[in-house]
Scaffold this active site. Structure first.
Site, short mmCIF file in Angstrom:
data_model
loop_
_atom_site.label_atom_id
_atom_site.label_comp_id
_atom_site.label_asym_id
_atom_site.label_seq_id
_atom_site.Cartn_x
_atom_site.Cartn_y
_atom_site.Cartn_z
N GLY A 14 -9.55 -5.31 -9.46
CA GLY A 14 -9.15 -5.28 -8.08
C GLY A 14 -9.52 -6.76 -7.48
N GLY A 17 -5.80 -10.59 -5.07
CA GLY A 17 -4.83 -11.15 -4.32
C GLY A 17 -3.47 -10.68 -4.00
CE LYS A 18 -4.68 -4.93 -5.66
NZ LYS A 18 -5.84 -5.49 -5.78
CG HIS A 43 -4.58 -4.65 -0.43
ND1 HIS A 43 -3.48 -3.85 -0.60
CD2 HIS A 43 -5.53 -4.52 -1.27
CE1 HIS A 43 -3.80 -3.33 -1.94
NE2 HIS A 43 -5.05 -3.30 -2.06
CB THR A 44 -7.21 -10.85 2.40
OG1 THR A 44 -8.40 -10.09 2.23
CG2 THR A 44 -7.31 -11.72 3.78
NE ARG A 146 -6.49 24.02 -9.39
CZ ARG A 146 -6.55 24.56 -10.65
NH1 ARG A 146 -5.46 25.31 -11.06
NH2 ARG A 146 -7.57 24.76 -11.03
CD GLN A 228 -8.22 1.19 -5.42
OE1 GLN A 228 -7.25 2.08 -5.69
NE2 GLN A 228 -8.69 1.15 -4.27
CB THR A 243 -11.22 3.80 -8.22
OG1 THR A 243 -10.93 4.56 -7.02
CG2 THR A 243 -9.78 3.64 -8.87
CB THR A 304 -18.32 -3.05 0.92
OG1 THR A 304 -17.97 -3.67 -0.13
CG2 THR A 304 -17.47 -1.51 0.64
P1 GDP Z 1 -6.43 -7.58 -2.93
O1 GDP Z 1 -7.27 -6.57 -2.72
O2 GDP Z 1 -5.88 -7.67 -4.26
O3 GDP Z 1 -5.34 -7.88 -1.77
O4 GDP Z 1 -7.34 -8.92 -2.69
P2 GDP Z 1 -8.43 -9.19 -1.37
O5 GDP Z 1 -7.59 -9.50 -0.29
O6 GDP Z 1 -9.42 -8.26 -1.53
O7 GDP Z 1 -9.19 -10.49 -2.27
C1 GDP Z 1 -8.35 -11.82 -2.48
C2 GDP Z 1 -9.24 -12.69 -1.51
O8 GDP Z 1 -8.49 -13.80 -2.12
C3 GDP Z 1 -8.79 -12.57 -0.03
O9 GDP Z 1 -10.00 -13.26 0.69
C4 GDP Z 1 -7.49 -13.55 -0.07
O10 GDP Z 1 -7.46 -14.12 1.45
C5 GDP Z 1 -8.01 -14.78 -1.05
N1 GDP Z 1 -6.89 -15.48 -1.65
C6 GDP Z 1 -5.86 -15.08 -1.96
N2 GDP Z 1 -5.20 -15.79 -2.86
C7 GDP Z 1 -5.75 -16.98 -2.67
C8 GDP Z 1 -5.76 -18.41 -3.36
O11 GDP Z 1 -4.89 -18.71 -3.74
N3 GDP Z 1 -6.69 -19.25 -2.99
C9 GDP Z 1 -7.74 -18.99 -1.86
N4 GDP Z 1 -8.61 -19.45 -1.89
N5 GDP Z 1 -7.94 -17.52 -1.49
C10 GDP Z 1 -6.94 -16.61 -1.90
P1 IMO Z 2 -8.28 -3.59 -3.84
O1 IMO Z 2 -7.16 -2.79 -3.60
C1 IMO Z 2 -12.14 -3.88 -5.78
C2 IMO Z 2 -14.34 -0.16 -6.81
C3 IMO Z 2 -15.60 -0.03 -6.29
C4 IMO Z 2 -16.56 0.55 -7.28
C5 IMO Z 2 -15.33 1.54 -7.81
C6 IMO Z 2 -15.03 3.22 -7.42
O2 IMO Z 2 -8.89 -4.27 -2.59
O3 IMO Z 2 -8.29 -4.26 -5.14
P2 IMO Z 2 -14.30 3.95 -5.13
O4 IMO Z 2 -14.86 3.90 -3.65
O5 IMO Z 2 -13.09 3.71 -5.33
O6 IMO Z 2 -14.69 5.45 -5.63
O7 IMO Z 2 -15.21 3.00 -6.02
O8 IMO Z 2 -13.97 0.87 -7.63
N1 IMO Z 2 -13.12 -0.57 -5.89
C7 IMO Z 2 -12.70 -1.56 -5.88
N2 IMO Z 2 -12.96 -2.87 -6.22
N3 IMO Z 2 -10.98 -3.66 -5.26
C8 IMO Z 2 -10.83 -2.51 -4.67
O9 IMO Z 2 -9.43 -2.29 -4.02
C9 IMO Z 2 -11.48 -1.46 -4.94
N4 IMO Z 2 -11.40 -0.20 -4.44
C10 IMO Z 2 -12.56 0.34 -5.30
O10 IMO Z 2 -16.33 -1.32 -5.68
O11 IMO Z 2 -16.82 -0.20 -8.37
MG MG Z 3 -9.41 -6.08 -2.02
#
Ligand code: GDP
Ligand code: IMO
Ligand code: MG
Length: 428
Positions: A14, A17-18, A43-44, A146, A228, A243, A304
């Protein structure tokens, strides 16, 4: 030229950087679909310095003219979704039936699921999963048992009241007495909260299987936004530290009603290193990298705020992710996080009780006993966050990327060197 129908998955734990990569790829598609998970995701997306963190609404929402869909595989917290809709509107992003549709058969995450999530975690003592406490596991449990309540039930408040009354009286029989008076267990209080949120959701409800197939029939292209990551998959991940949904590519099919025969491509997103938030085994975890990234103010959770555990790139995990998802292309993000690290390590095998493994063991306890075998590559010293073309990257950075692509047996497509939409380059 429109992009083929593509499923995007996180190929690690997870937070790969999706959101950022989906935002970049949305340009080339007509619809963006979230088909599993709930507001445990964060997702940022950063566009011209403006930061958005999306939890349920697909990251495509920032592009005008694209239709975003929450299909039946998601679990939907109505209060969370209403907040997210209002938050985006406040920032000038329109959200309405013209750009967001919500399945009328998605299961709801309700206040008592959040209560149960806390209760279950507390009951695990020292063996916590480290969930996001968003009620995700209990909501999927109710679906499988269910006794779930679905988005379509929001259309019938009187029936909804009865369903809540029945569900909560059953729950009271299984929970300790001190929780019976918790407001999250009171069906009238739950009903009031849900109906307040429903006002914002009812106009978006739709039969999304028919909707998606209508669009597919006219040649529209779809992008599935995985939430995730592969190792958090309920079946293929590091159970029980996972998850409660199927996060791998095939989950997008069951979660949307779009069959595998209509999927053209599976796209994996990986960080140039590895992170994990929450409990569970993590063979390449490394204090040097964790301290370094946290000192830069990076790798704190988007949902979180927890500090993420960090480690070297794990190509054993990557090989497995490539197999179970069927990855044909990858995006590598956060390459800039490795700037100035003199020697980069990639884990290419595990040592486990005298054996050498090229795929992870299925048991989480066994995985915890695996010793990574590393290959070392030279790093680069210059900062790369302003680089805009692949050819301008330091040679050692290109070598590192090409090695990752080779180990994952998938074509390198995008490279990200910073969080902004603009800090992305094509590798091919
Ligand atoms: P996601 O859940 O897969 O969408 O990823 P998150 O948004 O939870 O975490 C990815 C983090 O990395 C975020 O803070 C993004 O803004 C940051 N991010 C994504 N790509 C890059 C990158 O190439 N460089 C840097 N410095 N930050 C990045
Ligand atoms: P994105 O989409 C990273 C992790 C939690 C925990 C486990 C179970 O942003 O990548 P849950 O609340 O789903 O029952 O927690 O899964 N977890 C993630 N870790 N990125 C996520 O989503 C996550 N969603 C759940 O930290 O370990
Ligand atoms: Mg994330």
């Amino acid at each position: 030229t429109a992009m083929p129908n593509t499923i995007i998955v996180g190929a690690q734990w997870g937070d790969e950087g999706k959101g950022k990569i989906i935002d970049v790829l949305t340009e080339g598609v007509d619809l963006v679909v979230r088909s599993q998970g709930g507001n445990n995701a964060g997702h940022t997306v950063i566009v011209g310095g403006d930061k958005y963190i999306l939890h349920l609404i697909p990251s495509g929402i920032l592009h005008p003219g694209k239709l975003c869909v929450l299909s039946h595989g998601v679990v939907l917290d109505p209060t969370g979704l209403a907040k997210e809709i209002l938050g985006l509107r406040q920032r000038g992003i329109p959200v309405g039936p013209e750009n967001l549709r919500v399945s009328d058969s998605a299961h709801l995450v309700l206040p008592y699921h959040r209560l149960l999530d806390e209760f279950n975690e507390d009951a695990r003592g020292d063996d916590k999963i480290g969930t996001t406490k968003r009620g995700i596991g209990p909501a999927y449990s109710d679906k499988a048992t269910r006794v779930g309540i679905r988005t379509g039930d929001l259309r019938h408040p009187e029936l909804l009241r009865e369903k809540l009354r029945t569900r909560l009286s059953l729950l009271r029989q299984t929970l300790p007495a001190h929780l019976h008076t918790d407001p999250r267990m009171d069906h009238e209080a739950v009903l009031a909260e849900v109906l307040a949120a429903a006002e914002h959701i009812l106009p978006l409800l739709d039969g999304t299987v028919a909707l998606l197939h209508r669009h597919l029939a006219t040649g529209a292209s779809l992008l599935f936004e995985g939430a995730q990551g592969t190792f958090l998959d309920l079946d293929c991940g590091t159970y029980p530290f996972v998850t409660s949904s199927n996060t791998i590519s095939s989950g997008a099919c069951t979660g949307s009603g779009v069959p595998p025969t209509l999927i053209d491509s599976v796209y994996g997103v990986v960080k140039a290193y590895t992170t994990r938030v929450g409990g569970g085994p993590f063979p390449t975890e490394d204090d040097f990298l964790s301290d370094r990234l946290h000192a830069m103010g990076r790798e704190y959770g988007a949902t979180t705020g927890r500090a993420r555990r960090c480690g070297w790139f794990d190509a054993v995990a990557g090989r497995y992710a490539s197999l179970v998802n069927g990855l044909d292309r990858i995006a590598v993000t956060n390459l800039d996080g490795l700037d100035g690290v003199p020697t980069l390590k990639i884990c290419t095998a595990y040592h486990f009780h005298g054996q050498t493994l090229d795929l992870p063991p299925t048991d989480a306890a066994d995985l915890a006993h695996c010793q990574p075998v590393y290959e070392e590559l030279p790093g680069w010293s210059e900062p790369i966050h302003t680089v805009t073309t692949y050819a301008q990257l330091p040679q050692n950075a290109r070598h590192y990327l090409e090695r990752l692509s080779q180990l994952l047996n998938a074509k390198l497509h995008l490279v990200s060197v910073g969080p902004d939409r603009a800090q992305t380059m094509q590798a091919e």
